[in-house]
Write an enzyme that holds these catalytic residues in place. Structure first.
Site, short mmCIF file in Angstrom:
data_model
loop_
_atom_site.label_atom_id
_atom_site.label_comp_id
_atom_site.label_asym_id
_atom_site.label_seq_id
_atom_site.Cartn_x
_atom_site.Cartn_y
_atom_site.Cartn_z
CD1 TRP A 20 0.36 0.55 3.17
CD2 TRP A 20 -0.19 -1.53 3.21
NE1 TRP A 20 0.78 -0.03 4.52
CE2 TRP A 20 0.46 -1.34 4.30
CE3 TRP A 20 -0.88 -2.72 2.78
CZ2 TRP A 20 0.53 -2.55 5.40
CZ3 TRP A 20 -0.31 -3.89 3.69
CH2 TRP A 20 0.10 -3.66 4.70
CD GLU A 33 -4.21 3.75 7.00
OE1 GLU A 33 -4.25 3.47 8.16
OE2 GLU A 33 -3.06 3.97 6.43
CD GLN A 38 -6.88 -1.56 18.44
OE1 GLN A 38 -7.00 -2.25 19.20
NE2 GLN A 38 -6.06 -0.45 18.17
CB THR A 39 -4.80 -5.75 12.29
OG1 THR A 39 -6.50 -5.84 12.66
CG2 THR A 39 -4.42 -6.95 11.59
CG LEU A 76 -8.19 -9.01 9.53
CD1 LEU A 76 -6.61 -9.53 9.92
CD2 LEU A 76 -8.36 -8.41 8.43
N GLY A 77 -11.05 -10.77 12.48
CA GLY A 77 -11.29 -10.44 13.67
C GLY A 77 -12.20 -8.90 13.49
CE1 TYR A 78 -12.45 -6.03 18.38
CE2 TYR A 78 -10.34 -4.83 17.54
CZ TYR A 78 -11.17 -5.22 18.64
OH TYR A 78 -10.66 -5.20 19.82
CE1 TYR A 116 -3.68 6.31 11.82
CE2 TYR A 116 -5.19 4.77 11.10
CZ TYR A 116 -3.89 5.13 10.92
OH TYR A 116 -3.22 4.73 10.14
CG ASP A 134 -1.09 4.68 14.81
OD1 ASP A 134 -0.26 5.66 15.44
OD2 ASP A 134 -0.43 3.87 14.44
CB CYS A 188 9.54 4.47 19.64
SG CYS A 188 9.10 5.21 21.43
CB CYS A 198 16.60 6.04 19.79
SG CYS A 198 15.42 6.94 19.31
#
Length: 346
Positions: A20, A33, A38-39, A76-78, A116, A134, A188, A198
């Site tokens: 993407w 997106e 949450q994945t 994949l859920g949700y 988001y 996010d 991070c 970093c």
DNA sequence: AACACGGGGTG
DNA sequence: CACCCAGTGTT
């Protein structure tokens, strides 16, 4: 060098090659997106490729059946994401005449697109100056600026969005947004980040104050409820079974499952008999039944532990809406059910 | 403001 | 086992 420039420089060296990122097509950006909400990238990537392949345009997605979309989403859920994706595809085609929304405000009108995702699509596809916030951004900003406001409190949500908006590089919003998210994902990290390599090690407040492992602060933890599921796996001599669409409010809406009886506790065969499942299926003549799994299969969701038994029930005949066992895998079903179908083998 | 919504991965 | 993941919608 300012914050955003440093981030973008880090990104140019360390970014992953992702499909993407090879396009500016808003439909593909949108698809990625939604899938990535949450994945993790690793889990979402094969689904992205499958969706692009099967539904190359928003028109293909709009004219598809919800069941076929859920089938591709299986695992994949949700699942509301998939239903909302379909709803919004039809809205774009039918109401917007196929013209994809091209700004933050209009993107926000799509079902399944919140602050988001609208910011992400607006910036990445159209280079609009809209800062994304996010999980990665919360972590990077809370650590770098040493902010201990809970990221899921109302003030935290508002303050971090405001801060992110002051930091975004207005000349390169698309690159900046992806840079800060990639930085959170790779450098991070939530646990044990290697701060010695970093680029911000000299100016990071969390590192200075040894707060890296306590930031970001998040309110409360999820409390888990336990449920007891008894699935009724009917089998008749035509090799048919009953498979039902979940229409209830909660989990797995519009996915398919074997008829379900929920109980207050884990049932023995005797208790299951006393429960008399035939009350629920009066018209079905039972020849014999047995328990597939002696030990409960515990399916763990983030907020529910499902203690599950599969009861195999031989019957003489089934209602008209019974389906061939061979065709079970054509229906979208929860991982708990599709795993059983695969392992049981029939 | 709090909660529901999946499943996989990490330490 | 606890926490996290390119969050959103509902109550």
């Amino acid at each position: 060098m300012d914050f955003s420039t440093k981030l973008i420089n880090w990104y140019s060296v360390n970014k992953r090659e992702l499909p993407w990122r090879e396009t500016r097509n808003p439909y593909y950006i949108w698809l990625s997106e939604i899938i990535l909400q949450q994945t993790q990238v690793k889990q979402g990537l094969p689904y992205y490729n499958a969706f692009v392949s099967k539904f190359p345009t928003v028109f293909d997605l709009a004219k598809a059946s919800e069941t076929s979309i859920l089938k591709l989403w299986q695992g994949l859920g949700y699942y509301s994401r998939a239903r909302n994706l379909h709803h919004s595809a039809k809205y774009i085609v039918d109401t917007l005449d196929g013209k994809f929304p091209d700004n933050y405000k209009d993107l926000l009108k799509l079902k399944g697109v919140g602050d988001y995702t609208a910011s992400a699509i607006a910036s990445i596809a159209y280079n609009e100056v809209a800062a994304v916030v996010d999980g990665n951004v919360y972590r990077v900003l809370s650590r770098y600026f040493g902010i201990d406001t809970p990221i899921n409190s109302s003030t935290g949500i508002k303050d971090f969005k405001t801060l992110a908006s002051t930091l975004i590089n207005t000349n390169q919003p698309a690159t900046y947004n992806q840079a800060i998210m990639e930085f959170g994902a790779i450098q991070c990290k939530p646990k044990n980040p290697d701060c010695t390599v970093c680029p911000f090690q000299d100016s990071c407040m969390a590192r200075k104050n040894q707060m890296v492992d306590v930031l970001p602060v998040k309110l409360k933890k999820t409390k888990v409820t336990v449920k007891y599921f008894n699935f009724l796996v009917f089998i008749d001599h035509h090799k048919k079974t009953l498979f039902e669409k979940r229409t209830t409010k909660g989990i797995w809406q519009h996915l398919y499952q074997f008829p379900l009886i929920e109980s207050k506790k884990s049932l023995t065969a005797e208790e299951f008999q006393l429960l008399n499942f035939k009350e629920h299926y009066l018209e079905i003549e039972v020849l014999d039944y047995s328990l597939y799994n002696e030990v409960d299969i515990v399916h763990k969701l983030s907020h529910q532990h499902l203690h599950t038994k599969f009861w195999i029930i031989d019957v003489k005949s089934l209602p008209k809406d019974a389906i061939l066992i061979k065709s079970l895998t054509k229906y979208p079903s929860p991982v708990l059910i599709s795993d059983f179908i695969e392992q049981f083998g029939f």
